[in-house]
Design a protein around this motif. Structure first.
Motif, mmCIF file in Angstrom:
data_model
loop_
_atom_site.group_PDB
_atom_site.id
_atom_site.type_symbol
_atom_site.label_atom_id
_atom_site.label_comp_id
_atom_site.label_asym_id
_atom_site.label_seq_id
_atom_site.Cartn_x
_atom_site.Cartn_y
_atom_site.Cartn_z
ATOM 1 N N LEU A 6 -59.652 -42.400 -35.206
ATOM 2 C CA LEU A 6 -60.910 -42.467 -34.464
ATOM 3 C C LEU A 6 -60.819 -43.492 -33.338
ATOM 4 N N ASP B 64 -58.313 -41.931 -30.643
ATOM 5 C CA ASP B 64 -58.838 -40.844 -29.815
ATOM 6 C C ASP B 64 -60.145 -41.240 -29.125
ATOM 7 N N GLY B 65 -61.092 -41.781 -29.916
ATOM 8 C CA GLY B 65 -62.452 -41.951 -29.415
ATOM 9 C C GLY B 65 -62.614 -43.123 -28.480
ATOM 10 N N VAL B 66 -61.880 -44.222 -28.737
ATOM 11 C CA VAL B 66 -62.058 -45.420 -27.921
ATOM 12 C C VAL B 66 -60.944 -45.562 -26.893
ATOM 13 N N PRO C 254 -62.325 -36.979 -31.161
ATOM 14 C CA PRO C 254 -61.403 -37.333 -32.242
ATOM 15 C C PRO C 254 -60.920 -36.111 -33.009
ATOM 16 N N LEU D 150 -62.359 -35.082 -36.371
ATOM 17 C CA LEU D 150 -63.655 -34.427 -36.561
ATOM 18 C C LEU D 150 -63.482 -32.936 -36.806
#
Lengths: 213, 213, 213
Positions: free
Chosen positions: C51, C54-56, C62, C65
């Motif tokens: 997470l 990918d997300g930050v 992400p 998910l």
């Protein structure tokens, strides 16, 4: 109007990263972290504000994920390891450089948010988060009460004043981006140093309520 | 099918933000944070769920970075400062509004994740995170054990029930988005209030294991 | 050159998620979290590194998910609940699987960052964060001092060694992506197991400074 017109020399940005990272490294050394821990706390403190700004708020690949920034953090860590606690004695130099970093990050955060097409209210918010985010994440990881939220000298308030000064200079007054940025940085430093010198304390809610009685 | 058909009035969203933000402001006042700290904890509590949803999971510029939301947080902070602890006595009103916010955020989180083209499993997950994220971040920053993970009244479980009800109504049953959303919100509120009224407790792993013996 | 040529079977990724998630579930059970809390701590521990990656950092929705990952976390939680503390006795099996997960995540993090067009320095950093992120978030939420930053057996250091081995094999030496990945994973496992077997301890800053005297 601001987009593209506003650039600050990378050296300023790296200097802010460098000195914030040193405070992270010293904290980790005091907490007896291992060398990996010292590096990561230096990284989080030096670059955390930019990471929150780019990665969470503005949805950009974080500018900090480039070699110059990471090498700057390594250099700060090396300095921290070599000179260790001796650095803590240079209190005035630290205060000045930290205030410079605070002002730089506040102004850069405001500018990047405006460039991303957002309003001045979120721009001011992201500016403050850019300025205080690294220290906030450092305190979270080392399980200290967030210092920036405690009654004390003006810190987030100084970043807010500088970001607001930059906004006022650049938007209604139409000052060009670079002089407006320098004005914002100067306001941050002045508010920060004045609060330390004159012993200003940020008010708590209780103090505010009592004052009304 | 759901995309674009499902809109909730902004007033609902802002109301949820408003009341969650008040709980953050009151927590910060109890902890003697300064005014900047009160603002930021109100912000994190009121908007943290949406920030995680948009900024970390769905990779959108957070919807919360717009002036209406930030001004709503300022208004909640002002209310918290003026009426202070007196607000804590309106326990039933708080419970209701908090449950309304919980249901709204759960349904909105599910819908936005479906709109982003993701599956129903992650949609339910993001719905729950949208609903409980603000409180979780508030507890992290104030260094409390995360309340939502502790055995107690149904909270995350109520958000999950509401999100699941919305999914079932909208997808296999083909109910239009708005009535399905209202159904999901109603389920959240009913589960939440019933758990408080009847003293339901979420089970711990130990209780579950003991029950099997 | 690496882009698209480098794929690892999804089963490896899911296995790493599975075993990391078990450690999260067991921690939550020890802390007497409720079932929702056990699920979320398993989720955060199993998928937190991906997470953050990918997300930050990489600004991707992400990968975690998606249903396979979430169902894997549910399976890990079920296993934790059914076999509970008995699992803690299989210490050696855990050590091996944890080391395998560590190496996999380190290599995958490096590869995805290179694929996103970034430099090798940030690639190594994101690799380490991918490997240790889940455990770091688990410690933050449960309010423990971050174990990975404490002097002790090589952990982040093993991830760093494996990520660096993969980079060296793939970039200057031109080894194809899959064998290079297997090499990186093997290095991680070897460094990790050797540090446990021989009692290697990561140095603190103080030890480093003392050595210089």
């Amino acid at each position: 109007m601001l987009i593209g017109q506003f650039t600050l020399p990378l050296a300023f940005d790296l200097a802010a990263t460098f000195f914030f990272a040193i405070t992270g490294a010293l904290t980790a050394m005091r907490k007896e972290y291992d060398l990996v821990g010292v590096f990561f706390l230096a990284l989080v403190t030096g670059l955390g504000g930019g990471l929150l700004r780019d990665g969470v708020f503005l949805q950009l690949v974080p500018a900090v994920l480039t070699s110059p920034y990471l090498l700057t953090v390594l250099a700060a860590m090396a300095l921290g390891l070599v000179f260790g606690e001796a650095l803590n004695r240079l209190a005035l130099a630290f205060l000045l450089v930290d205030a410079l970093g605070l002002g730089l990050y506040a102004v850069v955060g405001v500018q990047k948010t405006l460039s991303a097409g957002l309003d001045w209210v979120p721009a001011l918010l992201v500016g403050i988060i850019n300025a205080i985010g690294g220290g906030l994440l450092r305190d979270l990881i080392t399980r200290q009460d967030p210092l920036v939220f405690r009654p004390g000298e003006f810190y987030a308030a100084a970043a807010m004043a500088g970001g607001a000064a930059f906004l006022i200079l650049a938007l209604p007054l139409g000052v060009a981006a670079q002089p407006a940025a320098l004005g914002g940085i100067a306001v941050t430093i002045l508010v920060r140093l004045a609060s330390v010198h004159f012993g200003w304390r940020t008010p708590t809610a209780r103090a505010l309520i009592r004052r009304r009685d």
